[in-house]
Design a protein around this motif. Structure first.
Motif, PDB file in Angstrom:
ATOM      1  N   ARG A  71       0.829  -1.209   0.000  1.00 56.91           N
ATOM      2  CA  ARG A  71       0.000   0.000   0.000  1.00 56.91           C
ATOM      3  C   ARG A  71       0.863   1.259   0.000  1.00 56.91           C
ATOM      4  N   ASP A  72       1.914   1.255   0.825  1.00 59.92           N
ATOM      5  CA  ASP A  72       2.735   2.454   0.999  1.00 59.92           C
ATOM      6  C   ASP A  72       3.980   2.506   0.113  1.00 59.92           C
ATOM      7  N   TRP A  73       4.490   1.329  -0.274  1.00 56.73           N
ATOM      8  CA  TRP A  73       5.677   1.251  -1.148  1.00 56.73           C
ATOM      9  C   TRP A  73       5.389   0.250  -2.269  1.00 56.73           C
ATOM     10  N   PRO A  74       4.473   0.565  -3.163  1.00 55.60           N
ATOM     11  CA  PRO A  74       4.021  -0.397  -4.181  1.00 55.60           C
ATOM     12  C   PRO A  74       5.102  -0.907  -5.118  1.00 55.60           C
ATOM     13  N   ASN A  75       6.192  -0.173  -5.265  1.00 54.55           N
ATOM     14  CA  ASN A  75       7.243  -0.599  -6.199  1.00 54.55           C
ATOM     15  C   ASN A  75       8.224  -1.596  -5.590  1.00 54.55           C
ATOM     16  N   VAL A  76       8.170  -1.793  -4.304  1.00 58.52           N
ATOM     17  CA  VAL A  76       9.058  -2.759  -3.650  1.00 58.52           C
ATOM     18  C   VAL A  76       8.559  -4.168  -3.939  1.00 58.52           C
ATOM     19  N   LYS A  77       9.441  -5.024  -4.405  1.00 57.93           N
ATOM     20  CA  LYS A  77       9.076  -6.406  -4.707  1.00 57.93           C
ATOM     21  C   LYS A  77       9.163  -7.255  -3.437  1.00 57.93           C
ATOM     22  N   ILE A  78       8.201  -8.158  -3.271  1.00 59.43           N
ATOM     23  CA  ILE A  78       8.163  -9.002  -2.075  1.00 59.43           C
ATOM     24  C   ILE A  78       8.050 -10.469  -2.464  1.00 59.43           C
ATOM     25  N   LEU A  79       8.985 -11.259  -1.956  1.00 60.57           N
ATOM     26  CA  LEU A  79       8.921 -12.707  -2.119  1.00 60.57           C
ATOM     27  C   LEU A  79       8.674 -13.323  -0.746  1.00 60.57           C
ATOM     28  N   ILE A  80       7.569 -14.029  -0.612  1.00 64.19           N
ATOM     29  CA  ILE A  80       7.247 -14.705   0.638  1.00 64.19           C
ATOM     30  C   ILE A  80       7.991 -16.033   0.676  1.00 64.19           C
ATOM     31  N   LEU A  81       8.728 -16.248   1.765  1.00 65.99           N
ATOM     32  CA  LEU A  81       9.519 -17.461   1.917  1.00 65.99           C
ATOM     33  C   LEU A  81       9.117 -18.140   3.222  1.00 65.99           C
ATOM     34  N   THR A  82       8.735 -19.416   3.154  1.00 62.33           N
ATOM     35  CA  THR A  82       8.248 -20.091   4.352  1.00 62.33           C
ATOM     36  C   THR A  82       8.504 -21.590   4.311  1.00 62.33           C
ATOM     37  N   THR A  83       8.441 -22.206   5.465  1.00 66.77           N
ATOM     38  CA  THR A  83       8.554 -23.659   5.545  1.00 66.77           C
ATOM     39  C   THR A  83       7.179 -24.303   5.455  1.00 66.77           C
ATOM     40  N   PHE A  84       6.149 -23.498   5.470  1.00 67.19           N
ATOM     41  CA  PHE A  84       4.786 -24.024   5.523  1.00 67.19           C
ATOM     42  C   PHE A  84       4.170 -24.126   4.128  1.00 67.19           C
ATOM     43  N   ASN A  85       3.957 -25.354   3.699  1.00 68.31           N
ATOM     44  CA  ASN A  85       3.347 -25.585   2.390  1.00 68.31           C
ATOM     45  C   ASN A  85       1.834 -25.462   2.550  1.00 68.31           C
ATOM     46  N   ASP A  86       1.394 -24.230   2.707  1.00 66.11           N
ATOM     47  CA  ASP A  86      -0.013 -23.957   2.994  1.00 66.11           C
ATOM     48  C   ASP A  86      -0.598 -23.094   1.884  1.00 66.11           C
ATOM     49  N   GLN A  92      -3.448 -15.724   0.198  1.00 66.05           N
ATOM     50  CA  GLN A  92      -3.494 -14.449   0.923  1.00 66.05           C
ATOM     51  C   GLN A  92      -2.337 -13.541   0.512  1.00 66.05           C
ATOM     52  N   ALA A  93      -1.154 -14.119   0.426  1.00 67.65           N
ATOM     53  CA  ALA A  93       0.025 -13.329   0.068  1.00 67.65           C
ATOM     54  C   ALA A  93      -0.129 -12.714  -1.312  1.00 67.65           C
ATOM     55  N   LEU A  94      -0.603 -13.494  -2.261  1.00 64.72           N
ATOM     56  CA  LEU A  94      -0.770 -13.004  -3.629  1.00 64.72           C
ATOM     57  C   LEU A  94      -1.851 -11.934  -3.695  1.00 64.72           C
ATOM     58  N   ARG A  95      -2.918 -12.128  -2.954  1.00 63.09           N
ATOM     59  CA  ARG A  95      -3.992 -11.135  -2.948  1.00 63.09           C
ATOM     60  C   ARG A  95      -3.542  -9.813  -2.342  1.00 63.09           C
ATOM     61  N   GLU A  96      -2.591  -9.877  -1.441  1.00 66.76           N
ATOM     62  CA  GLU A  96      -2.081  -8.652  -0.825  1.00 66.76           C
ATOM     63  C   GLU A  96      -0.988  -8.005  -1.668  1.00 66.76           C
ATOM     64  N   GLY A  97      -0.617  -8.655  -2.771  1.00 62.09           N
ATOM     65  CA  GLY A  97       0.329  -8.038  -3.699  1.00 62.09           C
ATOM     66  C   GLY A  97       1.713  -8.630  -3.731  1.00 62.09           C
ATOM     67  N   ALA A  98       1.950  -9.740  -3.010  1.00 57.03           N
ATOM     68  CA  ALA A  98       3.272 -10.378  -3.052  1.00 57.03           C
ATOM     69  C   ALA A  98       3.629 -10.773  -4.481  1.00 57.03           C
ATOM     70  N   ASN A  99       4.907 -10.706  -4.797  1.00 56.34           N
ATOM     71  CA  ASN A  99       5.369 -11.007  -6.153  1.00 56.34           C
ATOM     72  C   ASN A  99       5.806 -12.458  -6.322  1.00 56.34           C
ATOM     73  N   GLY A 100       5.686 -13.225  -5.252  1.00 54.33           N
ATOM     74  CA  GLY A 100       6.040 -14.636  -5.345  1.00 54.33           C
ATOM     75  C   GLY A 100       5.929 -15.326  -4.006  1.00 54.33           C
ATOM     76  N   PHE A 101       5.954 -16.645  -4.046  1.00 58.88           N
ATOM     77  CA  PHE A 101       5.810 -17.465  -2.850  1.00 58.88           C
ATOM     78  C   PHE A 101       6.692 -18.684  -3.039  1.00 58.88           C
ATOM     79  N   LEU A 102       7.687 -18.822  -2.156  1.00 61.31           N
ATOM     80  CA  LEU A 102       8.666 -19.885  -2.316  1.00 61.31           C
ATOM     81  C   LEU A 102       8.862 -20.611  -0.991  1.00 61.31           C
ATOM     82  N   LEU A 103       9.029 -21.927  -1.056  1.00 62.96           N
ATOM     83  CA  LEU A 103       9.282 -22.710   0.143  1.00 62.96           C
ATOM     84  C   LEU A 103      10.770 -22.691   0.481  1.00 62.96           C
TER      85      LEU A 103
END
Length: 209
Positions: A71-86, A92-103
């Motif tokens: 919302r505040d820094w739309p040009n910053v790219k975000i990759l969600i990284l987690t151990t949870f294969n959920d 949720q992450a993609l709907r909020e604007g994340a640019n990727g999701f990686l385990l």
């Protein structure tokens, strides 16, 4: 050189990620944070190009942080990284604007490749996650119809965005300049009322473009 912020509550994991990412000469981990709230504090003071962020963290989790950052820094790219294969986290992450999701099971080459993909406008999804996320995004798609007037060229570009293609790849496939592709995407976002490229990719899938 891309300035990277690592957001992870485990110091040993941050150290490992930093070592891996800085093997590439175009990537420099300039800041670290233990949770989403700290990440936002960093962004308020420093210029950041890319964030690699865990999902489950104390104080503020990765999903909430992604919402505020996009919302505040739309040009910053975000990759969600987690151990949870959920799959729900991914959606949720993609709907909020994340640019990727990686385990976190991804190897070092995949991590660096994901940074490049996100920075070049692509949508990065770990194969295991994509297999679970895509059916959710496709649910009820037949009930949704395109209500905006997109030209054939705009539809073609939207389709390729939905396939996770970068601007460079789209330009090559459609024999256009990268600048022209960027202009088209800007116009498409304006017509559809979508916030960013990630939302456009989800839009393309939902509408079976």
């Amino acid at each position: 050189m891309w300035r990277v912020l690592l957001v992870e509550d485990q110091a040993i994991v941050r150290q490992g990620l930093k070592v891996i990412l800085e093997q590439d000469e175009n990537i420099k981990v300039t800041h670290e944070a233990e949770n989403g709230a700290e990440a936002i504090e960093v962004l308020q003071k420093c210029a950041i190009d890319f964030i690699m962020m865990d999902v489950r963290m104390p104080v503020m989790n990765g999903i909430e942080a992604t919402r505020i950052i996009k919302r505040d820094w739309p040009n910053v790219k975000i990759l969600i990284l987690t151990t949870f294969n959920d799959d729900e986290y991914a959606v949720q992450a993609l709907r909020e604007g994340a640019n990727g999701f990686l385990l976190k099971t991804a190897d070092s080459a995949k991590l660096i490749e994901a940074v490049y993909s996100c920075m070049q406008g692509g949508l990065t999804l770990h194969d295991e996650v994509a297999a679970k996320v895509m059916p959710k995004l496709l649910q009820n798609r037949q009930k949704e119809t395109i209500t905006v007037d997109l030209s054939p060229r705009e539809l073609s570009i939207t389709k390729l965005v939905g396939e996770g293609k970068t601007n460079k790849e789209i330009a090559s496939e459609l024999f256009l300049s990268i600048g022209t592709v960027k202009n088209h995407i800007t116009q498409i976002l304006h017509k559809t009322g979508l916030r960013d490229r990630t939302q456009l990719a989800i839009y393309a899938v939902k509408h079976d473009i």
